[in-house]
Design an enzyme around this catalytic site. Structure first.
Site, PDB file in Angstrom:
ATOM      1  N   SER A  91       0.818  -1.214   0.000  1.00 15.87           N
ATOM      2  CA  SER A  91       0.000   0.000   0.000  1.00 15.87           C
ATOM      3  C   SER A  91       0.855   1.269   0.000  1.00 15.87           C
ATOM      4  O   SER A  91       1.616   1.511  -0.924  1.00 15.87           O
ATOM      5  CB  SER A  91      -0.961  -0.024   1.193  1.00 15.87           C
ATOM      6  OG  SER A  91      -1.836   1.074   1.156  1.00 15.87           O
ATOM      7  N   ASP A 230      -3.360   5.992  -3.419  1.00 18.58           N
ATOM      8  CA  ASP A 230      -2.260   5.434  -2.644  1.00 18.58           C
ATOM      9  C   ASP A 230      -1.593   4.319  -3.451  1.00 18.58           C
ATOM     10  O   ASP A 230      -1.884   4.132  -4.635  1.00 18.58           O
ATOM     11  CB  ASP A 230      -2.754   4.939  -1.283  1.00 18.58           C
ATOM     12  CG  ASP A 230      -3.648   3.703  -1.387  1.00 18.58           C
ATOM     13  OD1 ASP A 230      -4.195   3.452  -2.484  1.00 18.58           O
ATOM     14  OD2 ASP A 230      -3.808   2.998  -0.375  1.00 18.58           O
ATOM     15  N   ASP A 232      -1.769   1.008  -3.566  1.00 16.85           N
ATOM     16  CA  ASP A 232      -2.491  -0.131  -4.141  1.00 16.85           C
ATOM     17  C   ASP A 232      -3.875   0.230  -4.667  1.00 16.85           C
ATOM     18  O   ASP A 232      -4.628  -0.641  -5.076  1.00 16.85           O
ATOM     19  CB  ASP A 232      -2.588  -1.284  -3.139  1.00 16.85           C
ATOM     20  CG  ASP A 232      -3.491  -0.962  -1.958  1.00 16.85           C
ATOM     21  OD1 ASP A 232      -3.514   0.197  -1.524  1.00 16.85           O
ATOM     22  OD2 ASP A 232      -4.157  -1.885  -1.448  1.00 16.85           O
ATOM     23  N   ASP A 234      -6.634   1.376  -3.228  1.00 15.54           N
ATOM     24  CA  ASP A 234      -7.881   1.188  -2.480  1.00 15.54           C
ATOM     25  C   ASP A 234      -8.307   2.460  -1.760  1.00 15.54           C
ATOM     26  O   ASP A 234      -9.326   2.487  -1.070  1.00 15.54           O
ATOM     27  CB  ASP A 234      -7.787   0.000  -1.515  1.00 15.54           C
ATOM     28  CG  ASP A 234      -6.781   0.202  -0.387  1.00 15.54           C
ATOM     29  OD1 ASP A 234      -6.079   1.227  -0.379  1.00 15.54           O
ATOM     30  OD2 ASP A 234      -6.686  -0.694   0.483  1.00 15.54           O
TER      31      ASP A 234
END
Length: 444
Positions: A91, A230, A232, A234
């Site tokens: 992340s 961000d 990743d 999500d």
């Protein structure tokens, strides 16, 4: 403990290794099972992805590799295929970190499922006979996923407004699909950090201090708003037309307000970290707020349990009951376009949100000492207020609140505080911060 609040995460080569990834893949797999794999753009992600796939195939499982993509795409694919999946990502953590996040049929692995994987990782590997070994293939879910997202917003209103949007993907997991999503919705896209995957020219934690260049470009390029992701994909953070990065608590309150106008359902879910502005927004519209521990898994579970209209964390992870049951950064992003199309400029949409004085900080410590440090802090009488232990230690008092909790993704103790006056906030942070630092020094 192998799993934190957001899967497995740690320094590559130390806490997260190819050997571990192979064991996790093997634990997920088995004869007749299917495992979907997706990765972010970190330099070490192909290594971990290959190892996890090998472990799963060794167990006899079929592996479908999506290649590079955001976490919500992986969740969608597992939802469609009704199977399990693994996202290789750390992340927002620095590039020397990596991790593995597990999904099943659209949602994150439950704690019970994670425990089974932990037990399997420490056991013998499952080994299918040579003629029963699993095979790996590729499949592209991105076009269907984009259609799935557009069908969940007011695409007609978005198309009519001819929106101009800046997309800053940080050269991370959403670098390709995010611009395509907005273009498919009829928007004009200005791409920033979408052309050199894996070259992280900005910090992967999207916030005002890391988005100053993109914020200035929103104004320069005459965009209606900007969206930053961000590592990743999500989480999606909005920048208004004046180049102001929306504070996370303000953005969450804006989403709550919009979802209240979108649905007669007045149940909302958030975490112990949410600000007073979120509570005040929901209550002002006659809504009811349900509080969970930090983590999108907890939010998604409570959204389902309460049949809530929306769930969101102050960090920017939002769960929509009409999509896959996970943090949906891509749907959050295109929902900002719906908010703009229906309610006008974001600066106006956020104007009615009353912001109080807030502080969020973290104190680094050894990962194996977090529990002991928290125990010692809980025994100290220096902190006042009504105590809640839903997640960490939350103290509520008349004009503010304080939360101290161990980070689930980093070797750190996190402090979040909010007060109606700057003086009160300073007093809270200084007293609590001194206590945390004292216990960290004592533990080390």
């Amino acid at each position: 403990m192998l799993f934190g609040t957001s899967g497995i995460r740690g320094l590559y080569g130390k806490e997260v290794t190819a050997k571990l990834a192979a064991k996790v893949g093997n634990a997920m797999g088995g004869a007749g099972r299917k495992v979907i794999l997706c990765s972010d753009t970190r330099q070490t992600s192909p290594i971990l992805a290959g190892a996890l796939a090998a472990g799963a195939m060794q167990s006899g499982a079929e592996v479908i590799d999506l290649g590079v993509g955001p976490t919500p795409l992986l969740a969608y694919a597992t939802f469609v295929e009704k199977c399990d999946g693994a996202m290789i990502t750390a992340s927002h953590n620095p590039p020397e970190y990596n991790g593995i996040k597990l999904f099943s049929k659209g949602g994150e692995y439950s704690k019970a499922q994670e425990k089974k994987v932990e037990e399997a990782v420490s056991s013998d590997l499952k080994k299918a006979p040579w003629d029963k070994a699993g095979q790996k293939g590729r499949k592209d879910f991105s076009e269907d996923y984009i259609k799935f997202l557009i069908a969940r917003v007011d695409s007609q209103a978005i198309g009519k407004r001819k929106i101009r949007v800046l997309i800053d993907a940080g050269n991370a997991a959403a670098y390709s699909i995010a611009p395509r999503l907005f273009e498919a919705a009829g928007c004009s896209v200005v791409r920033v950090n979408c052309d050199k995957p894996g070259q992280f020219t900005r910090n992967l934690e999207p916030k005002p201090s890391t988005l100053s260049e993109s914020a200035a470009l929103v104004v320069k390029e005459k965009c209606d708003f900007g969206i930053a992701f961000d590592g990743d994909g999500d989480r999606a953070i909005a920048i208004d037309e004046k180049g102001v990065v929306l504070p996370l608590d303000t953005q969450l309150a804006v989403f709550c307000s919009h979802m209240l106008s979108r649905d007669h359902n007045k149940k909302f879910v958030t975490t112990v970290e949410a600000s007073l502005s979120v509570r005040e927004t929901v209550e002002r519209h006659g809504g009811r707020l349900f509080i969970t521990p930090v983590g999108s898994l907890h939010v998604a579970d409570e959204v389902k349990r309460q049949s809530a209209a929306f769930g969101g964390e102050p960090c920017g992870e939002y769960v929509f009951p009409f999509a896959t049951p996970c943090a949906e950064g891509l749907l959050s992003a295109i929902m900002v376009a719906e908010i703009f199309a229906q309610r006008g400029p974001l600066s106006g949409a956020s104007r009615g949100i009353k912001a109080h004085h807030m502080a969020r900080t973290k104190y680094k410590c050894r990962a194996d000492m977090k529990g002991e440090i928290m125990r010692k802090i809980s025994e100290k009488p220096q902190l006042e207020g009504r105590l809640s232990t839903v997640d960490g230690l939350r103290y509520d008092f008349e004009d503010g609140w304080l939360l101290i909790r161990p980070s689930g993704t980093e070797p750190a103790i996190r402090l979040t505080a909010e007060a109606k006056s700057e003086k009160k906030l300073s007093e809270i942070v200084q007293r609590a911060g001194n206590l945390i630092m004292k216990e960290i020094e004592s533990a080390h």
